[in-house]
Design a protein around this motif. Structure first.
Motif, short mmCIF file in Angstrom:
data_model
loop_
_atom_site.label_atom_id
_atom_site.label_comp_id
_atom_site.label_asym_id
_atom_site.label_seq_id
_atom_site.Cartn_x
_atom_site.Cartn_y
_atom_site.Cartn_z
N LYS A 68 0.75 -1.08 0.01
CA LYS A 68 -0.06 0.07 0.00
C LYS A 68 0.86 1.08 -0.08
CE LYS A 68 -4.04 -2.04 2.15
NZ LYS A 68 -3.61 -3.31 2.45
N ARG A 69 1.77 1.40 1.13
CA ARG A 69 2.61 2.55 1.02
C ARG A 69 3.38 2.72 -0.27
NH1 ARG A 69 6.46 2.92 5.82
NH2 ARG A 69 7.33 1.34 4.80
N THR A 70 4.04 1.69 -0.79
CA THR A 70 4.93 1.71 -1.89
C THR A 70 3.93 2.13 -3.11
OG1 THR A 70 6.23 0.11 -1.17
CG2 THR A 70 6.50 0.37 -3.29
N MET A 71 2.74 1.60 -3.29
CA MET A 71 1.94 1.82 -4.21
C MET A 71 1.41 3.01 -4.37
SD MET A 71 -1.62 -0.01 -5.38
CE MET A 71 -2.34 0.20 -3.83
N LEU A 72 1.33 3.76 -3.21
CA LEU A 72 1.08 5.33 -3.33
C LEU A 72 2.47 6.15 -3.72
CD1 LEU A 72 -0.95 7.50 -2.34
CD2 LEU A 72 -0.07 7.54 -0.01
N GLN A 73 3.29 5.68 -3.18
CA GLN A 73 4.45 6.64 -3.63
C GLN A 73 4.75 6.28 -4.99
OE1 GLN A 73 8.29 4.90 -1.89
NE2 GLN A 73 9.41 6.63 -2.56
N ALA A 74 4.61 5.08 -5.55
CA ALA A 74 4.92 4.79 -6.98
C ALA A 74 3.84 5.63 -7.83
CB ALA A 74 4.71 3.33 -7.30
N LEU A 75 2.65 5.72 -7.12
CA LEU A 75 1.82 6.55 -7.96
C LEU A 75 1.93 8.01 -8.08
CD1 LEU A 75 -1.43 6.67 -9.45
CD2 LEU A 75 -2.11 7.13 -7.00
N ILE A 76 2.52 8.47 -7.09
CA ILE A 76 2.91 10.03 -7.04
C ILE A 76 4.14 10.00 -8.03
CG2 ILE A 76 3.88 11.71 -5.55
CD1 ILE A 76 2.30 10.62 -3.21
N LEU A 77 5.08 9.20 -7.81
CA LEU A 77 6.21 9.27 -8.86
C LEU A 77 5.80 9.13 -10.16
CD1 LEU A 77 8.76 7.32 -6.60
CD2 LEU A 77 8.65 9.80 -7.08
N THR A 78 4.87 8.07 -10.62
CA THR A 78 4.54 7.93 -11.89
C THR A 78 3.72 9.29 -12.59
OG1 THR A 78 4.21 5.70 -11.47
CG2 THR A 78 2.93 6.77 -13.50
N ILE A 79 2.98 9.86 -11.68
CA ILE A 79 2.36 11.09 -11.89
C ILE A 79 3.30 12.35 -12.27
CG2 ILE A 79 0.69 12.96 -11.34
CD1 ILE A 79 -1.00 10.82 -9.90
N LEU A 80 4.41 12.37 -11.38
CA LEU A 80 5.45 13.39 -11.78
C LEU A 80 6.33 13.23 -12.88
CD1 LEU A 80 6.42 14.11 -7.92
CD2 LEU A 80 5.20 15.48 -9.37
#
Length: 99
Positions: A68-80
């Motif tokens: 979950k935490r890694t998925m949220l971080q990966a989502l933010i990094l993918t958007i950026l």
């Protein structure tokens, strides 16, 4: 049950360290060196395009593994990284009069 959660959290931490932290540091060093030595928009367009795909792959894998935490971080990094890639595409098109 606590041992299973601890193992899951340990796997998530290893995943985050090995596939997010270290590759991101390496990517930052490569971008820094290339920006100093060879500042060409074509190189950065290709690198950030690959980086965007890498982040999308990380997002998918972390979703499948329920990190979950890694998925949220990966989502933010993918958007950026997608925003940077889109900006580079726009700059490339405006410099080469493709509009």
């Amino acid at each position: 049950m606590s041992q299973k959660n601890d193992q899951h959290q340990e796997k998530e931490t290893k995943f985050q360290r090995n596939l997010i932290s270290f590759p991101f540091l390496g990517f930052a060093v490569v971008i820094l060196i290339l920006n100093i030595a060879y500042p060409d928009i074509n190189v950065f367009l290709a690198l950030f395009g690959l980086f965007f795909l890498y982040n999308g792959g990380l997002l998918f894998v972390s979703f499948v593994k329920h990190y979950k935490r890694t998925m949220l971080q990966a989502l933010i990094l993918t958007i950026l990284s997608g925003a940077i890639f889109g900006t580079l595409i726009y700059l490339y098109a405006s410099v080469n009069n493709l509009f």
